[in-house]
Scaffold this motif. Structure first.
Motif, PDB file in Angstrom:
ATOM      1  N   LEU A  31     -34.587  53.905   3.800  1.00 44.38           N
ATOM      2  CA  LEU A  31     -34.269  54.126   5.059  1.00 44.38           C
ATOM      3  C   LEU A  31     -34.490  53.167   6.023  1.00 44.38           C
ATOM      4  O   LEU A  31     -34.073  53.009   7.215  1.00 44.38           O
ATOM      5  CB  LEU A  31     -35.234  55.366   5.507  1.00 44.38           C
ATOM      6  N   GLY A  32     -35.332  52.069   5.736  1.00 48.12           N
ATOM      7  CA  GLY A  32     -35.769  50.900   6.570  1.00 48.12           C
ATOM      8  C   GLY A  32     -37.032  51.445   7.514  1.00 48.12           C
ATOM      9  O   GLY A  32     -37.436  50.617   8.146  1.00 48.12           O
ATOM     10  N   THR A  33     -37.463  52.485   7.151  1.00 49.70           N
ATOM     11  CA  THR A  33     -38.686  52.971   7.961  1.00 49.70           C
ATOM     12  C   THR A  33     -39.973  52.499   7.556  1.00 49.70           C
ATOM     13  O   THR A  33     -41.063  52.647   7.858  1.00 49.70           O
ATOM     14  CB  THR A  33     -38.733  54.623   7.846  1.00 49.70           C
ATOM     15  N   ASP A  34     -39.833  51.836   5.958  1.00 44.80           N
ATOM     16  CA  ASP A  34     -41.027  51.291   5.748  1.00 44.80           C
ATOM     17  C   ASP A  34     -41.543  50.244   6.834  1.00 44.80           C
ATOM     18  O   ASP A  34     -42.926  50.011   6.782  1.00 44.80           O
ATOM     19  CB  ASP A  34     -41.189  50.297   4.350  1.00 44.80           C
ATOM     20  N   LYS A  35     -40.704  49.621   7.410  1.00 44.20           N
ATOM     21  CA  LYS A  35     -41.193  48.424   8.469  1.00 44.20           C
ATOM     22  C   LYS A  35     -41.591  49.211   9.676  1.00 44.20           C
ATOM     23  O   LYS A  35     -42.263  48.330  10.572  1.00 44.20           O
ATOM     24  CB  LYS A  35     -40.003  47.658   9.087  1.00 44.20           C
ATOM     25  N   LEU A  36     -41.525  50.447   9.662  1.00 48.12           N
ATOM     26  CA  LEU A  36     -42.213  51.301  11.047  1.00 48.12           C
ATOM     27  C   LEU A  36     -43.502  52.007  10.612  1.00 48.12           C
ATOM     28  O   LEU A  36     -43.833  52.982  11.304  1.00 48.12           O
ATOM     29  CB  LEU A  36     -41.055  52.249  11.385  1.00 48.12           C
TER      30      LEU A  36
END
Length: 405
Positions: free
Chosen positions: A364-369
């Motif tokens: 999801l790309g939420t690992d960066k958040l």
């Protein structure tokens, strides 16, 4: 249909301080009152070690153990209560199942939707020489069964997968995978932590060989109790040994189920609570519980979609089965900060972070958040809770927009 302004049809006490509890994906809370009552009454009256002696209290304790095996065997569509094995939770069961059936040199297939309860045992095995294939999920949050089937080969020992995602709520087409495994003689281990007690989980319908479950989520039991059902003909290697209360002179741990996979004194208070929780679910019906929760989920999803500056993950209507968790982020905010504001300023409990599912957040790309915030709806939530949550997130998003101006 449940309308705003009505109470939940499933009545329980309100958490202390009027907390609006929306973290049911982690553990259901509150429990039905009869769960607390039965645990307390049974433990006060029959709280002795089952199966170790022949006096009346011991026999009553053993009767509860046996009756709960039968209750759960029927719940999961099994046929032999002796193959219903108790453990601490689904993580405990998955460790026993994975390390007890998969060896160095085997080939295993799993998905990016898995919880660390599956990921970490498989990563350990991969480091020791097991070949692991990781199948990603599609942008709608579902794994294409054909992509799992395409990875099956002559040396494939097992498919290990999650039935329902604890982050995005998608329920996978386990039955299609189970059919393919059966045709090829591949072991199918299914993690039903999020779905058991929310949607039907039947061994034959899903084609599972081992179902691993936990009691403290939608089965409405306490923490510290769970287990697995092992299909007849499937054997799991011993990875532990200890007391069973049966044939104590035998040097090796017993081969027969359930003792083959059970070690030491069982969690009798937990089993009593699980018994009461499953009876509560059976009495109200999976269909009624799931309808109530999904009506609230749609109210939540639609309200959150309308908020400027809020991103939802894999929450579109696809016509496929799902469960009542919703993950989101407020643009420009760390998920942990959103959760803190919901707790401190609005008295709303949610879960934030990576939810023990790092590969989901990498997709999801939420690992960066540092993950996402997650609401998890349970049977004792009401439309008022959902309206309050939507309003709170709306105010937080508005404050964040003003900071950016």
């Amino acid at each position: 249909m449940t309308q705003t302004g009505t109470l939940s049809p499933f009545q329980a006490h309100t958490p202390a301080g009027g907390l609006m509890y929306l973290d049911n994906g982690a553990t259901s809370f509150p429990k039905p009152p009869e769960v607390y009552e039965f645990m307390d009454t049974f433990y006060r009256t029959y709280g002795v070690n089952p199966g170790r002696s022949g006096f009346d209290l011991c026999i009553e304790a053993g009767t509860l153990l046996d009756s709960t095996r039968k209750l759960l065997t029927a719940f999961f569509g099994g046929t032999d209560p002796n193959r219903l094995v108790f453990g601490y939770n689904s993580t405990d069961a998955l460790n026993l199942a994975i390390f007890g059936t998969i060896s160095e040199g085997d080939h295993v297939i799993t998905t990016h939707l898995e919880h660390n309860a599956t990921l970490r045992p498989l990563w350990h095995l991969q480091e020791a020489g097991t070949q692991v294939d990781w199948v990603d999920f599609e942008d709608d949050g579902y794994v294409d069964p054909d992509k799992i089937i395409a990875r099956m080969m002559k040396g494939t020992r097992a498919v290990v997968m999650n039935h329902g995602s604890n982050v995005i709520g998608t329920v996978q087409d386990a039955a299609a995978v189970g059919r393919a495994c059966k045709e090829r003689g591949i072991l199918f281990i299914l993690d039903v932590s999020q779905t058991a007690g929310m949607v039907p989980v039947k061994l034959d319908e899903l084609g599972a060989d081992i179902i691993c479950f936990t009691g403290h989520k939608s089965l409405m039991g306490p923490m510290g109790i769970g287990g697995m059902y092992v299909r007849e003909g499937v054997d799991i290697k011993h990875t532990r040994a200890g007391g069973t209360g049966v044939r104590s002179a035998q040097r090796n741990h017993l081969d027969e189920y359930p003792w083959r996979m059970e070690y030491g004194t069982p969690n009798l208070p937990g089993i009593a609570g699980l018994n009461a929780g499953v009876n509560w679910v059976n009495r109200h019906g999976l269909g009624a519980i799931h309808r109530h929760e999904m009506e609230l989920w749609r109210q939540l999803r639609d309200g959150m979609k309308a908020i400027e500056g809020v991103t939802l993950y894999c929450q579109e209507d696809t016509g496929k089965e799902r469960i009542s968790v919703l993950s989101f982020n407020v643009d420009g905010m760390e998920a942990a900060d959103t959760g803190t504001m919901l707790d401190v300023d609005y008295n709303i409990a949610c879960r934030t972070g990576l939810h023990c599912t790092p590969m989901v957040h990498e997709h999801l790309g939420t690992d960066k958040l540092h993950g996402a915030a997650r609401f998890g709806i349970g049977p004792f939530n009401t439309p008022e809770h959902i309206a309050a949550a939507v309003a709170a997130v709306g105010e937080i998003a508005e404050m964040q927009r003003k900071r950016k101006r």
